[in-house]
Design a protein around this motif. Sequence first.
Motif, mmCIF file in Angstrom:
data_model
loop_
_atom_site.group_PDB
_atom_site.id
_atom_site.type_symbol
_atom_site.label_atom_id
_atom_site.label_comp_id
_atom_site.label_asym_id
_atom_site.label_seq_id
_atom_site.Cartn_x
_atom_site.Cartn_y
_atom_site.Cartn_z
ATOM 1 N N ILE A 153 -8.710 3.648 4.363
ATOM 2 C CA ILE A 153 -9.966 3.633 3.609
ATOM 3 C C ILE A 153 -10.185 4.955 2.883
ATOM 4 O O ILE A 153 -10.712 4.981 1.764
ATOM 5 N N LEU A 154 -9.750 6.067 3.474
ATOM 6 C CA LEU A 154 -9.845 7.339 2.763
ATOM 7 C C LEU A 154 -8.922 7.332 1.545
ATOM 8 O O LEU A 154 -9.284 7.832 0.476
ATOM 9 N N THR A 155 -7.744 6.757 1.699
ATOM 10 C CA THR A 155 -6.797 6.681 0.580
ATOM 11 C C THR A 155 -7.341 5.832 -0.552
ATOM 12 O O THR A 155 -7.225 6.194 -1.733
ATOM 13 N N ILE A 196 -1.024 0.892 -1.736
ATOM 14 C CA ILE A 196 -1.730 1.793 -0.830
ATOM 15 C C ILE A 196 -0.770 2.361 0.211
ATOM 16 O O ILE A 196 -0.813 3.557 0.538
ATOM 17 N N GLY A 197 0.113 1.514 0.734
ATOM 18 C CA GLY A 197 1.063 1.987 1.738
ATOM 19 C C GLY A 197 1.973 3.076 1.225
ATOM 20 O O GLY A 197 2.242 4.059 1.931
ATOM 21 N N ASN A 198 2.454 2.942 -0.006
ATOM 22 C CA ASN A 198 3.328 3.972 -0.579
ATOM 23 C C ASN A 198 2.592 5.299 -0.738
ATOM 24 O O ASN A 198 3.166 6.372 -0.503
ATOM 25 N N ILE A 199 1.319 5.236 -1.157
ATOM 26 C CA ILE A 199 0.531 6.470 -1.278
ATOM 27 C C ILE A 199 0.376 7.126 0.086
ATOM 28 O O ILE A 199 0.542 8.345 0.233
ATOM 29 N N MET A 200 0.062 6.322 1.104
ATOM 30 C CA MET A 200 -0.104 6.862 2.456
ATOM 31 C C MET A 200 1.198 7.465 2.968
ATOM 32 O O MET A 200 1.196 8.526 3.613
ATOM 33 N N ALA A 201 2.306 6.799 2.686
ATOM 34 C CA ALA A 201 3.607 7.305 3.149
ATOM 35 C C ALA A 201 3.942 8.639 2.484
ATOM 36 O O ALA A 201 4.446 9.563 3.140
ATOM 37 N N LYS A 202 3.659 8.748 1.180
ATOM 38 C CA LYS A 202 3.935 10.001 0.469
ATOM 39 C C LYS A 202 3.109 11.154 1.017
ATOM 40 O O LYS A 202 3.508 12.319 0.950
ATOM 41 N N LEU A 206 0.921 9.906 6.031
ATOM 42 C CA LEU A 206 -0.081 9.240 6.863
ATOM 43 C C LEU A 206 0.463 8.016 7.570
ATOM 44 O O LEU A 206 -0.163 7.502 8.504
ATOM 45 N N THR A 207 1.616 7.526 7.155
ATOM 46 C CA THR A 207 2.265 6.378 7.786
ATOM 47 C C THR A 207 3.749 6.411 7.436
ATOM 48 O O THR A 207 4.128 6.963 6.390
ATOM 49 N N PRO A 208 4.606 5.874 8.291
ATOM 50 C CA PRO A 208 6.045 5.872 7.975
ATOM 51 C C PRO A 208 6.344 5.002 6.757
ATOM 52 O O PRO A 208 5.674 3.992 6.536
ATOM 53 N N PRO A 209 7.340 5.356 5.950
ATOM 54 C CA PRO A 209 7.752 4.508 4.818
ATOM 55 C C PRO A 209 8.158 3.129 5.317
ATOM 56 O O PRO A 209 8.729 2.983 6.402
ATOM 57 N N ASP A 210 7.849 2.099 4.519
ATOM 58 C CA ASP A 210 8.109 0.721 4.937
ATOM 59 C C ASP A 210 8.454 -0.104 3.695
ATOM 60 O O ASP A 210 7.691 -0.133 2.732
ATOM 61 N N THR A 211 9.579 -0.764 3.734
ATOM 62 C CA THR A 211 9.994 -1.568 2.577
ATOM 63 C C THR A 211 9.527 -3.010 2.681
ATOM 64 O O THR A 211 9.792 -3.817 1.796
#
Length: 560
Positions: free
Chosen positions: A287-289, A437-443, A446-451
Amino acid sequence: MEVKNLMLAVNDNDTAKLKFLTSTATIDDGDLTSTILVNDNEATWHVNGKLKPGRKQLDVMLFAEKSPVQLQYLNDKLHAKFSFDTVRTEMKSADYSGDAFKIEGSWSVKNLLVNHPKIASNDIIIHDAKIEADMLIGENYLALDSSSTILLKNAAIHPYLKYTLSPNKIYEVKVRAPEQGAQELFNSFPQGLFESLEGLKVSGKLKYDLDFYLDSSLPDSVKFSSGLTPTNFKILKWGKTNLQKINKDFIYTPYERGKPMRDILIGPGNPNFTPLSEVSSNFKNAILTSEDPSFFTHKGFVQESIRKSFAVNFKEKRFVRGGSTISMQLVKNVFLSRQKTLARKAEEILIVWLIENNHLTTKNRMLEVYFNIIEMGQNVYGIGEATRHYFGKRPSDLNIGEGIFLANIVPRPKIALYKFRGDGGLKDYMYPYFKYIGNIMAKRGLTPPDTSGYGFYNVHLREGLRQYLLPDTTTIDTNAFDSDDPLPAIETHDASKNLFDRLFGGETKKDSVSKPTITVDTVKKTRKQLREEKESNEEKKRSLKNNSKTNNRSIYWLIY
């Protein structure tokens, strides 16, 4: 000059009528006197004053007998109330100044009252206002020079406005409020504009600066900056509202269309209240992202976000993007009504500034309260209610996919259930959002990269809610209604909650449903039509997956 019995009548297709009968008007040696009967003696107005055409000077006042000047026409036509005791205009000089024609003068008003649903839900009253203005009329522009001064009681503001017509339309606005007593500035605010702050006592000084520049041919290059600078500023006494109430337990009452939904205790006495430490980082980071990446570093506002909003809204010719931070959303929900008016927005901005710049609470407490009041579905408020409602979980147990999903529904919470298929999984059009959103968090670590979509395939609506989902073949245009509109969202709450649940926001154990009336196409389709529809849907899925690599966030909002 002498005029008698001059009638001006306006009949606007019978929706609004207006008559002015100038029974008499004279100019005798520069003295202007007149009597104007409005709407068949409904009111009597006078325009009196001095005219000196040889010197290009005038000083004229408009007022009514025994009552304020007002027009029922505006109410009939625009649903607006507008009245004043007197308006005075003075032209001191008018002549060329270089290539521009310069008019120097002043305009003043006494007890101006304005009321319109888009401005405020109540009367806005300006008791005494005056502008000492220098207007410039150029070959291709109109301008109010920065030497002009707006006087509101004892407060002084210097505006600069310029509208260039060619070769491109250019809009320029500058406002300078020199350092002056903070209490004098607060006292100058129009009555009714900042209702929650009425009676507030402060000390110190304030200074304000605003700059805005927009070239219609280059809207993305819009310039915007705004800043209120304090000197020894302190809050001595609260007014109508204590802005520090969020530091303790309090009752939050959400409203829908101006009506209270229920009272929710924000504190440990509510079984759904969730301390910040018990909120999964998967939801917190998502949610912050998506809503406010710089929440912990900004002071309530992100000027770059506001600047981009101006550009986007100008290009779209409508309001499609806001620049609200979590601080602004919190203030809007806790201290203000949900009415979309200019007055409420102005009040929101000032309260955010007061809270953030005076450190009335901590960032962690603001986030904690925000998580516990945020609307996350039809009559679903707070992360505690939301996690139990959608997934039958505690907020601390949310996985990455569930965290991203809950962050996604915040802008338009009432359509949350429409994002699920009948089997409880998410519809395919949500996949690009999870990747984005996941890619931004991973960069950001904040979370592991996930394909595989950052938990997209692990989001499953709890079984008890699936019975309320519409068939997958049903098409609903979720863009056809506003985020504040309760229809056609699916209602899954028991309207007969007991007193404990109404006070503390608890969920009943058994879901009941009051399904909205939705028109569904019941005509049976042929096998060919079904095959073509399936092929079309598959093509859309492939197209969406290809677009998921794009970093332009606006694409994903359009998908919704």
